[in-house]
Design an enzyme around this catalytic site. Structure first.
Site, PDB file in Angstrom:
ATOM      1  N   ASP A   1      47.053  36.292  45.808  1.00  0.00           N
ATOM      2  CA  ASP A   1      46.832  37.075  44.596  1.00  0.00           C
ATOM      3  C   ASP A   1      46.330  36.150  43.497  1.00  0.00           C
ATOM      4  OD1 ASP A   1      47.410  38.481  42.033  1.00  0.00           O
ATOM      5  OD2 ASP A   1      48.375  39.943  43.341  1.00  0.00           O
ATOM      6  N   ILE A   2      45.317  36.583  42.767  1.00  0.00           N
ATOM      7  CA  ILE A   2      44.735  35.758  41.696  1.00  0.00           C
ATOM      8  C   ILE A   2      45.666  35.656  40.483  1.00  0.00           C
ATOM      9  CG2 ILE A   2      43.421  37.593  40.566  1.00  0.00           C
ATOM     10  CD1 ILE A   2      41.114  35.491  40.368  1.00  0.00           C
TER      11      ILE A   2
ATOM     12  N   ASN B   1      52.053  49.653  45.814  1.00  0.00           N
ATOM     13  CA  ASN B   1      51.921  50.605  44.715  1.00  0.00           C
ATOM     14  C   ASN B   1      50.893  51.613  45.200  1.00  0.00           C
ATOM     15  OD1 ASN B   1      53.679  49.152  42.962  1.00  0.00           O
ATOM     16  ND2 ASN B   1      52.027  47.730  42.569  1.00  0.00           N
TER      17      ASN B   1
ATOM     18  N   GLN C   1      49.413  51.403  40.848  1.00  0.00           N
ATOM     19  CA  GLN C   1      48.302  50.800  41.576  1.00  0.00           C
ATOM     20  C   GLN C   1      47.135  50.584  40.613  1.00  0.00           C
ATOM     21  OE1 GLN C   1      46.778  53.159  44.822  1.00  0.00           O
ATOM     22  NE2 GLN C   1      45.696  51.440  45.712  1.00  0.00           N
TER      23      GLN C   1
ATOM     24  N   HIS D   1      46.641  47.986  49.182  1.00  0.00           N
ATOM     25  CA  HIS D   1      47.021  46.590  49.369  1.00  0.00           C
ATOM     26  C   HIS D   1      48.534  46.460  49.417  1.00  0.00           C
ATOM     27  CE1 HIS D   1      46.478  47.237  45.021  1.00  0.00           C
ATOM     28  NE2 HIS D   1      47.349  46.258  44.807  1.00  0.00           N
TER      29      HIS D   1
END
Length: 140
Positions: free
Chosen positions: A30-31, A86, A93, A99
């Site tokens: 995850d960024i 989510n 989400q 995801h």
């Protein structure tokens, strides 16, 4: 989908830190991680929510999620994991591409259980809700 950031990652148009990949599933860091190793597992095919995912792919995405958890456990010595989806805008989400979040957990990290996310107790009794659910047309 043309404007989907995850589809762009799948297509190689946006760089990511990929950690695992199959023909139809990809996992990357995850960024904006909430923990060291916070990873996402996504189908390469654009689907927004879990119920849009074909059953075979649903099985594969959870197999990959399991593998990613094993990789994170070994590499980061995580004590536990929170696995979350989510599933839809009302659920928080933010990117409309299915995801699965794989969040490594460590003793004393201050994280809370998943039950702390929603505080919306039902107004009806649990047996009445269960009866409604069992009466749906898609019930087994």
């Amino acid at each position: 989908m043309e404007n989907c950031i995850f589809c762009k990652i799948v297509d190689g148009k946006i760089e990511s830190e990929k950690i695992y990949e199959t023909a139809s599933i990809i996992s990357f860091l995850d960024i904006n991680p909430k923990a060291p190793g916070h990873s996402l597992v996504i189908p390469k095919e654009h689907v927004e929510i879990l119920t849009e995912l074909e059953d075979e792919l649903a099985c594969e995405i959870f197999k990959v999620t399991k593998r990613v958890e094993e990789m994170l456990k070994e590499s980061l010595d995580a004590d536990a994991f929170t696995i979350g989806i989510n599933d839809g805008k009302a659920a928080g989400q933010e990117i409309p591409h299915l995801h699965i979040n794989v969040l490594p957990r460590f003793m004393g990290n201050g994280g809370k259980p998943i039950h702390s996310v929603v505080k919306n107790p039902p107004k009806e009794e649990v047996p009445k809700i269960a009866e409604k659910i069992r009466k749906t047309s898609i019930s087994p």
